[in-house]
Design a protein around this motif. Structure first.
Motif, PDB file in Angstrom:
ATOM      1  N   CYS C 158      35.482  33.679  51.517  1.00 52.67           N
ATOM      2  CA  CYS C 158      36.440  33.077  50.584  1.00 52.67           C
ATOM      3  C   CYS C 158      36.051  31.624  50.381  1.00 52.67           C
ATOM      4  CB  CYS C 158      37.849  33.176  51.166  1.00 52.67           C
ATOM      5  SG  CYS C 158      39.116  32.419  50.145  1.00 52.67           S
ATOM      6  N   ARG C 159      35.666  31.293  49.160  1.00 52.22           N
ATOM      7  CA  ARG C 159      35.170  29.941  48.923  1.00 52.22           C
ATOM      8  C   ARG C 159      36.200  29.040  48.246  1.00 52.22           C
ATOM      9  NH1 ARG C 159      31.676  33.495  47.562  1.00 52.22           N
ATOM     10  NH2 ARG C 159      32.322  33.314  45.407  1.00 52.22           N
ATOM     11  N   HIS C 160      37.291  29.612  47.806  1.00 51.35           N
ATOM     12  CA  HIS C 160      38.235  28.785  47.067  1.00 51.35           C
ATOM     13  C   HIS C 160      39.630  28.975  47.629  1.00 51.35           C
ATOM     14  CE1 HIS C 160      38.567  32.712  45.435  1.00 51.35           C
ATOM     15  NE2 HIS C 160      37.338  32.635  45.005  1.00 51.35           N
ATOM     16  N   GLY C 161      40.483  28.047  47.318  1.00 52.88           N
ATOM     17  CA  GLY C 161      41.848  28.092  47.846  1.00 52.88           C
ATOM     18  C   GLY C 161      42.792  28.900  46.994  1.00 52.88           C
ATOM     19  N   GLY C 162      42.272  29.745  46.108  1.00 52.09           N
ATOM     20  CA  GLY C 162      43.156  30.540  45.261  1.00 52.09           C
ATOM     21  C   GLY C 162      43.866  29.696  44.221  1.00 52.09           C
ATOM     22  N   GLU C 163      43.338  28.494  43.994  1.00 53.62           N
ATOM     23  CA  GLU C 163      44.012  27.618  43.036  1.00 53.62           C
ATOM     24  C   GLU C 163      43.894  28.223  41.645  1.00 53.62           C
ATOM     25  OE1 GLU C 163      39.896  26.920  43.523  1.00 53.62           O
ATOM     26  OE2 GLU C 163      41.459  26.551  44.989  1.00 53.62           O
ATOM     27  N   ARG C 164      44.961  28.094  40.904  1.00 51.05           N
ATOM     28  CA  ARG C 164      44.945  28.637  39.544  1.00 51.05           C
ATOM     29  C   ARG C 164      44.272  27.619  38.630  1.00 51.05           C
ATOM     30  NH1 ARG C 164      47.742  31.183  37.425  1.00 51.05           N
ATOM     31  NH2 ARG C 164      49.256  32.687  37.786  1.00 51.05           N
ATOM     32  N   PRO C 165      43.681  28.097  37.570  1.00 55.69           N
ATOM     33  CA  PRO C 165      43.158  27.157  36.577  1.00 55.69           C
ATOM     34  C   PRO C 165      44.312  26.267  36.107  1.00 55.69           C
ATOM     35  CG  PRO C 165      42.499  29.400  36.067  1.00 55.69           C
ATOM     36  CD  PRO C 165      43.448  29.477  37.222  1.00 55.69           C
ATOM     37  N   ALA C 166      44.031  24.974  35.989  1.00 53.18           N
ATOM     38  CA  ALA C 166      45.102  24.009  35.763  1.00 53.18           C
ATOM     39  C   ALA C 166      45.971  24.375  34.565  1.00 53.18           C
ATOM     40  CB  ALA C 166      44.514  22.616  35.589  1.00 53.18           C
ATOM     41  N   SER C 167      45.330  24.641  33.431  1.00 51.99           N
ATOM     42  CA  SER C 167      46.100  25.083  32.277  1.00 51.99           C
ATOM     43  C   SER C 167      45.260  26.153  31.591  1.00 51.99           C
ATOM     44  CB  SER C 167      46.342  23.914  31.325  1.00 51.99           C
ATOM     45  OG  SER C 167      45.086  23.393  30.941  1.00 51.99           O
ATOM     46  N   THR C 168      45.894  26.913  30.746  1.00 55.00           N
ATOM     47  CA  THR C 168      45.134  27.958  30.071  1.00 55.00           C
ATOM     48  C   THR C 168      44.086  27.302  29.170  1.00 55.00           C
ATOM     49  OG1 THR C 168      47.197  29.159  29.998  1.00 55.00           O
ATOM     50  CG2 THR C 168      45.370  30.083  28.781  1.00 55.00           C
ATOM     51  N   PRO C 169      42.814  27.541  29.459  1.00 61.05           N
ATOM     52  CA  PRO C 169      41.796  26.943  28.586  1.00 61.05           C
ATOM     53  C   PRO C 169      41.835  27.625  27.222  1.00 61.05           C
ATOM     54  CG  PRO C 169      40.795  28.126  30.430  1.00 61.05           C
ATOM     55  CD  PRO C 169      42.255  28.398  30.478  1.00 61.05           C
ATOM     56  N   ARG C 170      41.187  27.003  26.288  1.00 59.49           N
ATOM     57  CA  ARG C 170      41.240  27.547  24.937  1.00 59.49           C
ATOM     58  C   ARG C 170      40.668  28.958  24.896  1.00 59.49           C
ATOM     59  NH1 ARG C 170      38.329  23.564  22.524  1.00 59.49           N
ATOM     60  NH2 ARG C 170      39.291  22.090  23.935  1.00 59.49           N
ATOM     61  N   ALA C 171      39.554  29.148  25.523  1.00 62.21           N
ATOM     62  CA  ALA C 171      38.939  30.474  25.486  1.00 62.21           C
ATOM     63  C   ALA C 171      39.595  31.341  26.553  1.00 62.21           C
ATOM     64  CB  ALA C 171      37.450  30.357  25.731  1.00 62.21           C
ATOM     65  N   VAL C 172      40.283  32.360  26.086  1.00 62.71           N
ATOM     66  CA  VAL C 172      41.059  33.199  26.982  1.00 62.71           C
ATOM     67  C   VAL C 172      40.138  33.938  27.954  1.00 62.71           C
ATOM     68  CG1 VAL C 172      41.141  35.286  25.593  1.00 62.71           C
ATOM     69  CG2 VAL C 172      43.148  34.574  26.892  1.00 62.71           C
ATOM     70  N   VAL C 173      38.920  34.209  27.517  1.00 56.19           N
ATOM     71  CA  VAL C 173      37.963  34.920  28.375  1.00 56.19           C
ATOM     72  C   VAL C 173      37.606  34.064  29.594  1.00 56.19           C
ATOM     73  CG1 VAL C 173      35.627  35.840  28.492  1.00 56.19           C
ATOM     74  CG2 VAL C 173      37.053  36.325  26.504  1.00 56.19           C
ATOM     75  N   ASP C 174      37.439  32.773  29.374  1.00 55.74           N
ATOM     76  CA  ASP C 174      37.115  31.880  30.487  1.00 55.74           C
ATOM     77  C   ASP C 174      38.247  31.831  31.492  1.00 55.74           C
ATOM     78  OD1 ASP C 174      34.844  31.410  29.130  1.00 55.74           O
ATOM     79  OD2 ASP C 174      35.430  29.410  28.388  1.00 55.74           O
ATOM     80  N   HIS C 175      39.465  31.781  30.971  1.00 50.73           N
ATOM     81  CA  HIS C 175      40.636  31.778  31.842  1.00 50.73           C
ATOM     82  C   HIS C 175      40.648  33.036  32.702  1.00 50.73           C
ATOM     83  CE1 HIS C 175      44.583  30.695  33.207  1.00 50.73           C
ATOM     84  NE2 HIS C 175      45.133  31.786  32.715  1.00 50.73           N
ATOM     85  N   GLY C 176      40.393  34.173  32.053  1.00 51.24           N
ATOM     86  CA  GLY C 176      40.349  35.443  32.789  1.00 51.24           C
ATOM     87  C   GLY C 176      39.262  35.444  33.849  1.00 51.24           C
TER      88      GLY C 176
END
Lengths: 185, 491, 311
Positions: C158-176
């Motif tokens: 596990c390399r990350h703290g499960g942090e959510r992306p700060a805000s929904t980026p414009r490209a929905v695919v990137d957010h996903g």
């Protein structure tokens, strides 16, 4: 124990005065408590409430559930991060909540090892007062301080307590003023 | 040669406090006369050693568990025994009933004191012309005059309190703090005279002293005239039977429990057995001396409020702020720390000052100095604070008492089971009754606050016609603060 | 002289009791004549570690994931502990667990190396952001074989703290894509949904791959998939378009789309291949409390974009 308005140095007839002061203050407390109980005894008629309680390290959302005597609560319990518990004081209810499940495990502490898997649990708020719900499943450092509150109105302990505070104050003032007037005469 | 210095104290707020017929001394039951053998026990030199040793052994268990046991606080004896059991016993039983008896057996200064004396039990006698006195190792410096007060204790306690969410939940933090206090006490013992650490630095000592004013027992002399006529003053300077007061007190004129660490050395040194232990009514002393002590009273009440929100309250955001090292909300922590310190050192004292100033006006008393009234009326918060703390600590034991049983059998939280109680599951004891216990405790506190503040007012302002109006604003404030506690505990 | 003796006695008593207590509190409790392997669950790293976890190190550093090595036929005693929250322990192939491991308690389990091979242990109680990475290897060595094999079929660390992306980026695919990694989806469904993760006694043997989601959504033309992606990206209400379908098979697509949304929201228990066998260690969790509707749309969009149209 001396009365609130009892004196530093015994006044003439001190014993009688002290008794009088104690009675006055006690009457204040009793009247205040009674007043508090009577004044806030009205609540709305009972109804059903559907509430989702979300547990996370180290609190519940909503932190305070305020209901009226006789209400039926349909609780859905959800854990957001790690395993939590939900031990509701005075209602013989303990729940183990695992995250990301659609059900939770319920038991009644009076029958300790009798767990059932449920999607919802019903609590009848028939006793007024303050009941904390606490995490019963060690969930990290602040686990012992993870709690929320179910307030069933009329919250008589609070009302009587506040009334008694006020009564203690008013009674003491009355006794002390009477005393200071009689002393100055 | 040992010369005990009397700590600098501002003058007593009112001449009445200095009167020898003050009700707080010698009014009471002489326990040494009433209980056969008590004097012999208190004069028995090894008494303090054995008490300290017993606590030191417990302490060694706690420290080891804190270092090498499970990091889970509720299953580590360090947390469970110190912050649930010890804290409850201290605030609810020891302080109100036995004054600073904890200081008799506290293991923190043990190493320092033993090293100073080069003895664990006996007395290190002087030689030559000072052979009737005692000796001590180290530099034996006097504590700086500017710090001869409890401001350092106030600051230390407040500092720990801001970090309390870490202190009372992480065994390692408790270990570092308590271990650090041992080291500090040891170091100070080698530089400064006697119990300088306890007297001026120990964060626990500050509130023990303040709240022991309420205590039902007190170490006092039976006959002051005897002391005045007795020039040798072994109780100050020490003799072959014992050390001069390690707490820099002169028992011959002592009127308050605040700085009596109950080491019972004066029982041993007094050649006339003039020192004794009195049983007396709750809240017998009312004389607060000095702004430092007044602030201690504010800090304690304010912290009881803070903890009722942070630790007992249901609000997750506050817990996140207080628990910043885990939640990462350092901005929130700064806000929280600022709020706590602001409440303790600014808001609460300001409210008190306002009430006192108003009362002084109502009492028509420009003759009474504002500072004297400010300090004197601070006693209002002593019984109220103590009872609020007891009300706060009651649920600790009722709710988490089961942890004591499991930690007793498995102190490290590593799967041991010494007494067969390791698997006792957490179960609160009658938790729904907690508010019903807390409300009367608060009322008792308010009752004493009102009663005793009137007594203070009589000493400050004289006749009831002036003393009663003068106390009313403070009464109002005390009632309001009690109501706030009532909201937290019962509403 | 007597006084000196008293002092010596007291000093000895203090020394002996303090040293004695410290010494007595060091060793672990007795073991039943078996080799003991102590594993401690650590939430923040998503590992069961064989390192000693105590107050001196827990708050300071990371812990390595334990690999348990034993010989074929050997039985070891596992001492399982948790340093923080409730974890679970399960080795379906070797018939151990699942058990809950509560903090401050010790669970002792016997583990027998029934046959040589590599086996996976799992944490079965959701224990925070790194839960889906909380797996490790049990290596049972055949007779005469050396411990040379390296990797086992377990999720990466596990390399990350499960942090959510700060805000929904414009490209929905990137957010996903961010969510797919940070929520731990990839630990079961493989990098970019490529699948292939074994799930013992599951009807399909491996966790379903996600990069064929387009097929499941009845989108057989790249253009249709592009249309859907664009609609999701715009934040359009897909259900409302049923009356004016943007492409022919839209209503079939929409039914499947809702079914997938529900599956992500409510989860699904993995079915057993052998009804008498152990429960599969991996099941689809319910995400409705962790992910918003927009998050779920983004995940679907990301997986749609992974379809290998060229092949």
């Amino acid at each position: 124990m001396t009365g609130a308005a009892a004196d530093v140095e015994p006044a003439p007839g001190g014993g009688r005065h002290t008794l009088f002061a104690a009675l006055g203050v006690a009457a204040g407390v009793a009247l205040g408590a009674a007043l508090g109980l009577v004044a806030f005894d009205q609540t709305e008629p009972p109804r059903d409430r559907h509430i989702v309680v979300r547990a996370r390290q180290y609190a519940y959302d909503p932190p305070v559930i305020r209901v009226n005597r006789g209400d039926r609560l349909f609780l859905k319990l959800v854990a957001l991060d790690v395993m939590h518990g939900f031990f509701l004081e005075g209602h013989d209810l303990d729940v183990e909540i695992a995250p990301q499940q659609s059900t939770f495990k319920v038991r009644h502490p009076s029958r300790p090892d009798d767990w059932t898997e449920q999607e919802e649990v019903v609590v009848i708020a028939d006793t007024p007062g303050k009941f904390r719900f606490r995490c019963s499943h060690t969930c990290g450092s602040l686990h012992p301080f993870m709690s929320g509150e179910l307030i069933v109105e009329p919250n008589r302990v609070l009302h009587a307590g506040l009334g008694a505070c006020g009564g203690l104050f008013v009674g003491s003032v009355a006794v002390a003023r009477r005393r200071s007037r009689s002393a100055s005469r | 040669m040992q010369v005990a210095s009397t700590p600098k104290r501002p003058p007593a707020p009112a001449p009445a406090a200095a009167r020898s017929k003050h009700p707080s001394d010698r009014a009471g039951v002489d326990l040494c006369a009433a209980i056969p053998g008590l004097r012999a026990v208190l004069k028995w030199r090894p008494l303090q050693f054995w008490l300290m040793w017993a606590n030191l052994v417990c302490f060694a268990v706690f420290i080891n568990a804190g270092l090498f046991g499970s990091p889970v606080g509720s299953h580590n004896i360090m947390i469970v025994f110190v912050w649930i059991l010890w804290w409850f016993l201290l605030i609810a039983l020891l302080v109100p009933f036995l004054s600073r008896f904890w200081c008799t057996m506290c293991p923190l200064p043990a190493f320092g004191e033993w090293l100073q004396r080069l003895r664990l039990i006996g007395v290190w006698p002087g030689s030559g012309p000072a052979k009737h006195r005692t000796r001590s190792l180290g530099l034996s410096r006097a504590w700086p005059r500017a710090l001869q007060n409890i401001w350092l204790q106030n600051g230390g306690f407040l500092g720990l309190a801001v970090c309390s969410a870490l202190l009372v939940t992480r065994p390692i933090v408790s270990t570092v703090v308590l271990g650090g206090m041992i080291v500090l006490a040891l170091g100070l013992a080698l530089v400064y005279r006697q119990r300088a650490f306890c007297m001026y630095l120990c964060p626990v000592s500050g509130f023990l002293g303040l709240y022991s004013m309420t205590s039902t027992v007190a170490v006092r002399v039976k006959d002051r005239a005897l002391c005045r006529g007795h020039k040798e003053k072994e109780c100050l300077l020490g003799c072959a039977a014992g050390y001069g007061c390690p707490w820099f007190q002169y028992v011959g004129s002592m009127e308050r429990n605040n700085y009596c660490g109950m080491c019972f050395e004066c029982f041993k040194t007094c050649p006339h057995d003039n020192v004794t232990l009195y049983l007396r009514p709750f809240c017998s002393e009312t004389g607060i001396k000095g702004v430092d002590e007044a602030f201690k009273a504010f800090i304690m009440v304010a912290l009881a409020l803070v903890y009722s929100v942070t630790l007992l309250g249901p609000w997750g955001v506050v817990k996140d702020w207080a628990n910043a090292s885990e939640s990462g909300h350092w901005g929130g922590f700064a806000l929280y720390a600022l709020a706590v310190v602001g409440l303790c050192l600014v808001l609460f004292p300001a409210l008190h000052l306002g009430a006192v100033a108003l009362g002084r006006r109502l009492g028509g008393g420009p003759a009474v100095r504002l500072k004297a009234a400010f300090v004197g009326f601070a006693y209002t918060w002593v019984p109220l604070g103590l009872l609020a703390w007891i009300a706060f600590s009651v649920p600790l034991l009722m709710v988490n008492g089961a942890y004591i049983l499991s930690a007793l059998s498995d102190p490290m939280g590593r799967g041991a089971d010494f007494f067969g109680t390791a698997t006792v599951a957490w179960h609160p004891i009658l938790p729904e009754w907690v508010p019903l216990l807390q409300a009367p405790l608060l009322l008792v506190g308010l009752f004493y606050a009102l009663s005793k503040s009137l007594q203070v007012s009589r000493q400050l302002f004289g006749p009831p016609a002036r003393a009663v109006p003068a106390v009313l604003p403070v009464w109002g404030l005390a009632t309001a603060v009690t109501a706030v506690f009532m909201f937290f505990f019962a509403g | 002289m007597r006084a000196l003796l008293h002092e010596l006695f007291a000093a000895t008593l203090v020394t002996v009791s303090l040293v004695g207590i410290s010494a007595a509190m060091q060793p672990e409790p007795a073991t039943r004549g078996m080799r003991v392997v102590s594993l401690t669950g650590v939430k923040k790293d998503g590992v069961f570690t064989d390192e000693k976890v105590d107050g001196t190190n827990y708050w300071r550093r990371s812990f390595r994931r334990a690999t348990v090595v034993l010989d074929e036929g050997e039985t070891i005693l596992l001492r399982l502990q948790s340093a923080d929250v409730t974890h679970g322990f399960y080795v379906p192939e070797l018939g151990v667990g699942p058990v809950l491991i509560e903090p401050g308690k010790v669970v002792e389990l016997e583990l027998q190396g029934k046959r040589a091979g590599l086996f996976t242990y799992y944490c079965t109680a959701v224990c925070g952001h790194c839960h889906y990475y909380m797996q490790g290897t049990i290596r049972v060595l055949g007779r005469g074989r050396k411990d040379t094999e390296t990797a086992a079929a377990v999720a990466p660390g596990c390399r990350h703290g499960g942090e959510r992306p700060a805000s929904t980026p414009r490209a929905v695919v990137d957010h996903g894509q961010l969510l797919f990694a940070s929520m731990g989806c990839e630990s079961c469904h493989g990098p970019r949904g490529s699948g292939g993760v074994r799930n013992y006694n599951y009807v399909k043997d491996v966790v379903p791959q996600n990069n064929l989601l387009a097929e499941r959504l009845q989108l057989f033309e790249p253009d249709d998939a592009e249309t859907v992606l664009a609609l999701i990206d715009k934040g359009a209400d897909l259900a409302a378009l049923e009356t004016t379908p943007p492409f022919k098979t839209y209503s079939r697509f929409l039914a499947q789309y809702k079914a997938v949304q529900d599956l992500i929201k409510n989860g699904n228990r993995a079915g057993k291949k052998d009804p008498a066998g152990p429960a599969p260690p991996l099941s689809m969790p319910a995400w409705r409390e962790q992910l918003t509707d927009r998050d779920i749309e983004s995940l679907i969009a990301f997986l749609l974009a992974q379809f290998p149209w060229d092949e």
